[in-house]
Design a protein around this motif. Structure first.
Motif, PDB file in Angstrom:
ATOM      1  N   ARG A 223      -1.449   3.231  -6.907  1.00 45.47           N
ATOM      2  CA  ARG A 223      -1.823   2.304  -5.844  1.00 45.47           C
ATOM      3  C   ARG A 223      -3.116   1.602  -6.265  1.00 45.47           C
ATOM      4  N   PRO A 224      -3.021   0.515  -7.034  1.00 48.95           N
ATOM      5  CA  PRO A 224      -4.219  -0.205  -7.502  1.00 48.95           C
ATOM      6  C   PRO A 224      -4.845  -1.006  -6.367  1.00 48.95           C
ATOM      7  N   LEU A 225      -6.171  -1.056  -6.363  1.00 48.79           N
ATOM      8  CA  LEU A 225      -6.889  -1.745  -5.284  1.00 48.79           C
ATOM      9  C   LEU A 225      -8.115  -2.445  -5.856  1.00 48.79           C
TER      10      LEU A 225
ATOM     11  N   LEU B  49     -15.976  -2.647   0.580  1.00 50.03           N
ATOM     12  CA  LEU B  49     -15.161  -1.429   0.543  1.00 50.03           C
ATOM     13  C   LEU B  49     -14.300  -1.258   1.791  1.00 50.03           C
ATOM     14  N   ALA B  50     -14.228  -2.302   2.602  1.00 52.82           N
ATOM     15  CA  ALA B  50     -13.553  -2.190   3.898  1.00 52.82           C
ATOM     16  C   ALA B  50     -12.081  -1.824   3.793  1.00 52.82           C
ATOM     17  N   SER B  51     -11.425  -2.195   2.698  1.00 53.86           N
ATOM     18  CA  SER B  51      -9.983  -1.949   2.580  1.00 53.86           C
ATOM     19  C   SER B  51      -9.650  -0.511   2.177  1.00 53.86           C
ATOM     20  N   ILE B  52     -10.632   0.245   1.684  1.00 55.87           N
ATOM     21  CA  ILE B  52     -10.346   1.579   1.153  1.00 55.87           C
ATOM     22  C   ILE B  52      -9.897   2.564   2.238  1.00 55.87           C
ATOM     23  N   PRO B  53     -10.582   2.665   3.378  1.00 57.65           N
ATOM     24  CA  PRO B  53     -10.118   3.628   4.400  1.00 57.65           C
ATOM     25  C   PRO B  53      -8.670   3.410   4.830  1.00 57.65           C
ATOM     26  N   ASP B  54      -8.260   2.160   4.955  1.00 57.05           N
ATOM     27  CA  ASP B  54      -6.866   1.882   5.337  1.00 57.05           C
ATOM     28  C   ASP B  54      -5.896   2.349   4.267  1.00 57.05           C
ATOM     29  N   GLU B  55      -6.264   2.164   3.000  1.00 55.40           N
ATOM     30  CA  GLU B  55      -5.407   2.614   1.903  1.00 55.40           C
ATOM     31  C   GLU B  55      -5.302   4.138   1.886  1.00 55.40           C
ATOM     32  N   VAL B  56      -6.431   4.803   2.108  1.00 54.78           N
ATOM     33  CA  VAL B  56      -6.420   6.273   2.182  1.00 54.78           C
ATOM     34  C   VAL B  56      -5.514   6.734   3.315  1.00 54.78           C
ATOM     35  N   ASP B  57      -5.631   6.072   4.454  1.00 54.35           N
ATOM     36  CA  ASP B  57      -4.810   6.432   5.612  1.00 54.35           C
ATOM     37  C   ASP B  57      -3.323   6.289   5.299  1.00 54.35           C
ATOM     38  N   LEU B  58      -2.968   5.215   4.578  1.00 58.95           N
ATOM     39  CA  LEU B  58      -1.561   5.010   4.207  1.00 58.95           C
ATOM     40  C   LEU B  58      -1.061   6.122   3.287  1.00 58.95           C
ATOM     41  N   VAL B  59      -1.896   6.499   2.319  1.00 60.48           N
ATOM     42  CA  VAL B  59      -1.520   7.560   1.384  1.00 60.48           C
ATOM     43  C   VAL B  59      -1.296   8.878   2.145  1.00 60.48           C
ATOM     44  N   LEU B  60      -2.217   9.224   3.019  1.00 60.18           N
ATOM     45  CA  LEU B  60      -2.134  10.491   3.739  1.00 60.18           C
ATOM     46  C   LEU B  60      -0.962  10.510   4.725  1.00 60.18           C
ATOM     47  N   ARG B  61      -0.714   9.375   5.375  1.00 61.66           N
ATOM     48  CA  ARG B  61       0.406   9.316   6.317  1.00 61.66           C
ATOM     49  C   ARG B  61       1.741   9.434   5.593  1.00 61.66           C
ATOM     50  N   LYS B  62       1.810   8.773   4.427  1.00 64.64           N
ATOM     51  CA  LYS B  62       3.041   8.820   3.630  1.00 64.64           C
ATOM     52  C   LYS B  62       3.308  10.246   3.165  1.00 64.64           C
TER      53      LYS B  62
END
Length: 302
Positions: free
Chosen positions: A92-94, A285-298
């Motif tokens: 998941r590149p960001l 860095l605003a987009s990082i928490p949302d990406e983490v949330d997606l990973v954990l939910r998945k």
């Protein structure tokens, strides 16, 4: 645990242990690539004429690639670096560019440093003792600081001071150069905040390399004039369009921009307001928490 951030591949042995925690669904491993390290380390080793480094460079290369492949999220600070992480197989590149922590100088420190620094406009250079910061400085600006008037100074801050002093001392223009620099060494955060706020211009003499430079974000955030080599603007290219940002293609142009800038009036606060919001860490860095949330939910749904 929401996320584990491994900023450099040198920490990968620790990351390997931490990755065992993946049996728990609430762990996310983030690899933050501030540089593509191998080419940078190769350049440094070559500058010091160190031989037989193939094994070392190969190990660094493998560490970076493994970190990229095994992390849940891999972060690049520039589009170029991100493309490399994608090529290496990032899951998941960001893109999350470098930013700054906003600063507000104290009135007491401003008063203190106003008395110590030139009363006429001066240029600020902040850097660590990382070799490209002093070897690259000379390559970017040239052998002489004749572009700075006798009444002004190039003010240098950070652990780069001793090394840059030694570089200038070796020059055939050493007497002129040493008369144009004022070395402040390593400062406390409070003192540094005041010095940055008083600077008429920031100098960013980066000749090449990878990643992006936090000092560039600081300079742009300051609202002062910025004199930069083209590589110094990596990751911040859109700011090159502003009139207070001067991007030089060679040492001659850097000297020209320094001379011209020291003759200009100080910029007003409206320039600062233009940049500040987009350069803070909160924004970058605003987009990082949302990406983490997606990973954990998945992972939780598996």
């Amino acid at each position: 645990i929401d996320a584990i951030h491994v900023e450099q591949p040198w920490l990968w042995p620790l990351a390997s242990k931490i990755s065992k925690l993946r049996q728990y669904k609430d762990v996310c491993l983030i690899y933050g690539s501030q540089n593509i390290e191998m080419p940078l380390k190769k350049e440094i080793l070559n500058n010091y004429n160190i031989n037989n480094v193939t094994d070392v460079l190969d190990a660094i290369d493998k560490l970076e690639k493994r970190a990229t492949r095994e992390a849940d999220i891999s972060i690049g600070v520039t589009k170029k670096d991100l493309d490399i992480l994608i090529k290496w197989g990032a899951k998941r590149p960001l893109l999350a560019r470098n930013g700054i922590e906003p600063w507000i100088p104290s009135i007491k420190k401003i008063d203190h440093w106003q008395k110590k620094l030139p009363s006429v406009p001066w240029v600020l250079y902040i850097a660590s003792a990382h070799p490209p910061n002093f070897v690259g400085f000379i390559k970017s600006i040239g052998e002489t600081l004749g572009c700075i008037p006798p009444t002004s100074k190039l003010v240098v801050v950070g652990s780069v001071c001793k090394h840059l002093y030694d570089e200038f001392k070796k020059s055939r223009f050493s007497s002129l150069n040493l008369s144009r620099i004022k070395m402040l060494g390593i400062l406390s955060d409070e003192d540094l905040d005041a010095v940055k706020s008083l600077a008429h211009a920031f100098l960013l003499p980066i000749p090449h390399g990878g990643g992006s430079n936090i000092k560039t974000a600081e300079a742009l955030y300051s609202g002062s004039y910025v004199i930069a080599s083209k590589p110094a603007m990596r990751g911040f290219e859109e700011f090159s369009k502003y009139p207070e940002v001067m991007v030089a293609r060679n040492p001659k142009e850097i000297g020209k921009y320094i001379r011209e800038t020291l003759m200009k009036p100080r910029l007003n606060s409206s320039v600062k307001n233009r940049h500040r919001q987009s350069l803070s860490w909160n924004k970058c860095l605003a987009s990082i928490p949302d990406e983490v949330d997606l990973v954990l939910r998945k992972r939780g749904n598996k």
